[in-house]
Design a protein around this motif. Structure first.
Motif, short mmCIF file in Angstrom:
data_model
loop_
_atom_site.label_atom_id
_atom_site.label_comp_id
_atom_site.label_asym_id
_atom_site.label_seq_id
_atom_site.Cartn_x
_atom_site.Cartn_y
_atom_site.Cartn_z
N PRO A 172 -9.42 1.29 2.25
CA PRO A 172 -8.62 0.11 1.90
C PRO A 172 -8.87 -1.09 2.80
O PRO A 172 -8.94 -2.23 2.32
N ASP A 227 -5.45 3.80 -2.69
CA ASP A 227 -5.37 2.57 -1.90
C ASP A 227 -6.68 1.79 -1.84
O ASP A 227 -6.65 0.57 -1.64
N PHE A 257 0.82 -1.21 0.00
CA PHE A 257 0.00 0.00 0.00
C PHE A 257 0.85 1.26 0.00
O PHE A 257 0.54 2.24 -0.67
#
Length: 447
Positions: A55, A200, A20
């Motif tokens: 995310p 993300d 990420f």
């Protein structure tokens, strides 16, 4: 049943964190912090909600659905073919990977070159050959990512960022600045929208396949256990991301005396020089290079596994070669060009991804193939296309019309259309169930 040890679970979380944590995750929080000034905590709260919360929810959604394809199939089979490819291309060779390669050059190599060489297209070209050669080499062995990311790259990143924060405690940068622009009026909303730029939430949909395959390589095959461990990894990565974002945001908020750099990269450079002198540029260059390598390796691996699974005619290695070559080509267009294109495209596809994630998390109340999926996604898609056309082709001349939508001026005009479409989908499902029940009652034999 196989249970991962705490150490193994930590390494998986480290791996997901490093996948990420790329260029955007470094440059946006400090810039947000400086622009938000005294309202930094409100702005960073909004940023964390979208850059961390979405995310994590994305990982959970993929874990519950089984795969990105299965989740997208709840809308329509055609959508399940088109949208994942659009996401993988956007998050892969079209935007995110080239952005990482270009930013790694801008922050990790260009500062150490003579001015003429730094501006040369040949310097960028030669650098990207080396950069994507390394990315390709790491991507050839996905099974080793947990060891390379979890044991080497992530600890390196965390250690260096912790070093910066500790140094800032002993060498204060200066007073907190005054909030500027939209951060002064809507700090939470603006912070939330800034979280879009990390990509993300889209990456979460993409990385699910890598995390699942990594856990399978550890012997975990049971779907419930696989889902539970993916969720744990997502939460662990999210905690690390939150910690880093808060540090970077606070550093930026205390940098009012450093002027108003054009972007977070220049601001970070100024902060590092203030804290460490000339060696600060070197430290920052290493951090950017490691972060950009991590996210590029994770994305090439994810995209190659997806395209190899979807189109069997080409091997995983073949797809990795294609993705690295394409990404290198786009990276040579330059960082400014990539960023100028990425913002409107992300604004169009991000809401669709958010809607998919949220609907997947409501599976207890919304059936997998409910009309809610098709209605909501269709409306949000149409809105995204219209808004994209307004921004790119019509010079925002439709702003007065679109501005009647709540939250449009804040950049989230899709929210109310999505809610309305979801409500219509619920009513349509209810009517279908009622009609079906009535038909069954009429056709059932009387006693």
């Amino acid at each position: 049943m196989i249970n991962l040890s705490k150490k193994e679970m930590l390494l998986v979380s480290f791996m997901l964190f490093s996948m990420f944590f790329g260029a955007g995750n470094l440059i946006f929080p400090p810039y947000l912090g400086q622009e938000a000034g005294s309202l930094v905590w409100l702005s960073i709260t909004g940023f964390v909600l979208s850059a961390v919360g979405l995310p994590i929810l994305g990982v959970i959604a993929i874990a519950k659905a089984g795969s990105f394809y299965q989740l997208a199939s709840r809308v329509h089979p055609s959508f399940a073919l088109i949208f994942p490819i659009l996401i993988y291309v956007s998050i892969g060779p079209a935007l995110a990977i080239p952005r990482a390669g270009s930013l790694a050059y801008e922050m990790g190599m260009a500062p150490f070159l003579p001015a003429k060489a730094a501006d040369s297209t040949w310097s960028l070209f030669l650098y990207t050959i080396v950069f994507f050669g390394i990315v390709f080499w790491f991507s050839l062995t996905p099974s080793k990512l947990i060891d390379r990311f979890g044991k080497i790259l992530t600890p390196t990143l965390l250690t260096m960022i912790a070093l910066i924060y500790v140094k800032s405690l002993f060498t204060p940068l200066g007073p907190t600045g005054v909030p500027a622009g939209k951060y002064a009026t809507n700090p939470v909303v603006q912070g939330f929208l800034d979280g879009y730029l990390t990509m993300d939430a889209l990456a979460a949909l993409v990385f699910g396949i890598v995390i699942a395959n990594t856990l399978r390589s550890k012997g975990i095959e049971d779907k419930k256990q696989l889902s539970a461990n993916m969720i744990k990894a997502g939460i662990g990565a999210g905690m690390l991301l939150t910690f880093i974002y808060v540090i970077l945001g606070l550093l930026g908020s205390s940098g009012a005396s450093l002027g108003r750099p054009e972007n977070g990269g220049l601001l970070l450079t100024a902060i590092m020089r203030q804290l460490f002198g000339t060696s600060g540029t070197l430290i920052l260059g290493v951090i950017f290079t490691v972060a950009c390598l991590c996210v590029s390796i994770g994305l090439v691996t994810s995209c190659s596994q997806y395209f190899h699974g979807r189109f069997k005619g080409l091997s995983y290695r073949g797809w990795a070669i294609i993705l690295c070559v394409l990404s290198m080509g786009v990276a040579n267009l330059g960082l400014s060009e990539i960023l100028s294109v990425s913002v409107p495209i992300l604004g169009a596809i991000y809401p669709i991804a958010i809607v998919l994630i949220l609907l997947a998390l409501l599976e207890r109340w919304i059936l997998a193939h409910s009309s809610v999926y098709m209605a909501t996604v269709a409306v949000v898609t149409v809105f995204g296309v219209v808004d994209l056309m307004n921004l790119t082709f019509f010079n925002q001349s439709w702003n007065d019309i679109l501005g009647v939508l709540p939250f449009y001026k804040e950049g989230a005009g899709w929210i109310m259309p999505a809610i309305f479409a979801g409500f219509v989908g619920v009513l349509f499902d209810f009517r279908k169930r009622t009609d079906r029940t009535g038909t069954e009652t009429k056709t059932s034999p009387s006693k």
